[in-house]
Design an enzyme around this catalytic site. Structure first.
Site, PDB file in Angstrom:
ATOM      1  N   LYS A  51       0.847  -1.203   0.000  1.00 33.45           N
ATOM      2  CA  LYS A  51       0.000   0.000   0.000  1.00 33.45           C
ATOM      3  C   LYS A  51       0.881   1.252   0.000  1.00 33.45           C
ATOM      4  O   LYS A  51       0.608   2.219  -0.720  1.00 33.45           O
ATOM      5  CB  LYS A  51      -0.950  -0.031   1.209  1.00 33.45           C
ATOM      6  CG  LYS A  51      -2.026  -1.113   1.064  1.00 33.45           C
ATOM      7  CD  LYS A  51      -2.845  -1.382   2.311  1.00 33.45           C
ATOM      8  CE  LYS A  51      -3.807  -2.551   2.063  1.00 33.45           C
ATOM      9  NZ  LYS A  51      -4.628  -2.929   3.221  1.00 33.45           N
ATOM     10  N   GLN A  95      -4.896  -1.836   9.339  1.00 26.57           N
ATOM     11  CA  GLN A  95      -4.755  -3.158   8.717  1.00 26.57           C
ATOM     12  C   GLN A  95      -5.348  -4.239   9.627  1.00 26.57           C
ATOM     13  O   GLN A  95      -5.075  -4.283  10.822  1.00 26.57           O
ATOM     14  CB  GLN A  95      -3.265  -3.444   8.443  1.00 26.57           C
ATOM     15  CG  GLN A  95      -2.994  -4.702   7.640  1.00 26.57           C
ATOM     16  CD  GLN A  95      -3.571  -4.665   6.223  1.00 26.57           C
ATOM     17  OE1 GLN A  95      -3.629  -3.621   5.587  1.00 26.57           O
ATOM     18  NE2 GLN A  95      -4.017  -5.802   5.734  1.00 26.57           N
ATOM     19  N   ASP A 118     -11.230   2.303   3.686  1.00 31.46           N
ATOM     20  CA  ASP A 118     -11.582   0.878   3.534  1.00 31.46           C
ATOM     21  C   ASP A 118     -13.096   0.704   3.374  1.00 31.46           C
ATOM     22  O   ASP A 118     -13.557  -0.365   2.974  1.00 31.46           O
ATOM     23  CB  ASP A 118     -11.158   0.094   4.778  1.00 31.46           C
ATOM     24  CG  ASP A 118      -9.792  -0.567   4.652  1.00 31.46           C
ATOM     25  OD1 ASP A 118      -9.461  -1.016   3.536  1.00 31.46           O
ATOM     26  OD2 ASP A 118      -9.083  -0.658   5.671  1.00 31.46           O
TER      27      ASP A 118
HETATM   28  N1  GUN Z   1      -7.037  -7.274   5.756  1.00 32.38           N
HETATM   29  C1  GUN Z   1      -7.378  -8.024   4.689  1.00 32.38           C
HETATM   30  N2  GUN Z   1      -7.941  -7.251   3.732  1.00 32.38           N
HETATM   31  C2  GUN Z   1      -7.939  -5.995   4.215  1.00 32.38           C
HETATM   32  C3  GUN Z   1      -8.397  -4.752   3.680  1.00 32.38           C
HETATM   33  O1  GUN Z   1      -8.920  -4.647   2.570  1.00 32.38           O
HETATM   34  N3  GUN Z   1      -8.194  -3.680   4.474  1.00 32.38           N
HETATM   35  C4  GUN Z   1      -7.644  -3.763   5.707  1.00 32.38           C
HETATM   36  N4  GUN Z   1      -7.520  -2.645   6.422  1.00 32.38           N
HETATM   37  N5  GUN Z   1      -7.230  -4.891   6.231  1.00 32.38           N
HETATM   38  C5  GUN Z   1      -7.375  -6.006   5.482  1.00 32.38           C
END
Ligand code: GUN
Length: 284
Positions: A51, A95, A118
């Site tokens: 990211k 996350q 998200d």
């Molecule tokens: N863990 C697995 N997929 C995601 C996601 O799309 N966003 C976040 N923040 N954590 C995750």
């Protein structure tokens, strides 16, 4: 069978986000994403690094906040409060998964919905539910972009989603329904799964088990989207779908790696730009 190339489509989305970022910069605003990681889960570390790399490429400023796995929930909530109040921060991402002892729902609800890139906050989930999305959940929205790019219209099609998570399954069903698909959601308690999946024109698997989707579960000519991120017996990254065998039956198939995962990151960039633009107008 056509392999849907996540690299090409995600590069396209990131290029659009980069052009918009450039415009915002010219107006004196540099979009900024704050990424929070708690603990040292290696998969989470990889995702967070990806990211951050994408931010760099697109021109978005990224800030990382790494808390130890022993961090108290109060500490995490205090950090989120600080980032909510910081007008230079446009997006906040925490996350997942979070370590035991930290309540995911409490944490996700603490993020300002306008900075919730998200789209996991109940306010944003509500917007998606009523078909009035503001920020879109990255993985399902990325899949919709893949379908659109390939000229696949879900309207009137049988769409089957395997998995009912808040991150993928549920919002995926909502987006497919909003696109006029006839949607069925299957999960671990579903009886006779293959009889349902084999009627799918569009099949989305978000199970998290290697070799889960086998050719007998797939309708000839189907579009198969693999959201799985698994390790096989040899420790190699793989999806839920038995790729080579299903490729003999499907019309379209997404690979792992090189498929949906790349789209998730690209859509995060798009959401961060959207959030920055939204906050500019809200702040006059
Ligand atoms: N863990 C697995 N997929 C995601 C996601 O799309 N966003 C976040 N923040 N954590 C995750």
């Amino acid at each position: 069978m056509k392999r849907i190339d996540g690299k090409v489509i995600s590069d396209h989305i990131k290029a659009l986000a980069a052009a918009e970022t450039e415009q915002l910069r010219a107006q004196g605003v540099t979009p900024c994403l704050a990424v929070i990681i708690v603990g040292d889960d290696p998969a989470s570390r990889t995702y967070v690094n990806n990211k951050k790399k994408a931010c760099e490429l697109v021109g978005i400023r990224s800030l990382e906040f790494a808390l130890p796995g022993t961090a108290a929930q109060a500490e995490l909530l205090a950090l989120i409060e600080k980032l909510n109040a910081d007008s230079a921060v446009n997006g906040i991402l925490c996350q997942l998964p979070l370590p035991k002892g930290i309540d995911e729902k409490t944490v996700l609800t603490a993020i300002d919905p306008r900075k919730d890139v998200d789209a996991f906050h109940p306010v944003n989930v509500g917007h998606i539910m009523i078909g009035d999305p503001v920020l879109l959940p990255c993985t399902p929205a990325g899949i919709m972009e893949m379908l659109a790019y390939e000229g696949i219209d879900p309207s009137g099609k049988n769409c089957v989603v395997i998995g009912r998570s808040n991150i993928v399954g549920k919002p995926m069903a909502m987006l497919l329904m909003a696109a006029d698909g006839t949607v069925t959601v299957c999960h671990s308690k579903t009886r006779d799964l293959a009889s349902i999946t084999s009627q799918a024109d569009i099949l989305v698997s978000s199970v998290g088990k290697p070799h889960f989707v086998t050719p007998d579960m797939v309708k000839p000519g189907a579009v198969v989207i693999d959201v799985g991120m698994n390790r096989d017996e040899n420790g190699k990254l793989c999806g839920d779908v038995e790729y080579d065998a299903v490729a003999q039956k499907a019309a379209y198939l997404t690979p792992v790696p090189g498929g949906v995962g790349l789209m998730t990151v690209a859509m995060l960039m798009k959401n961060t730009v959207t959030a920055a633009k939204m906050q500019m107008t809200q702040q006059g």
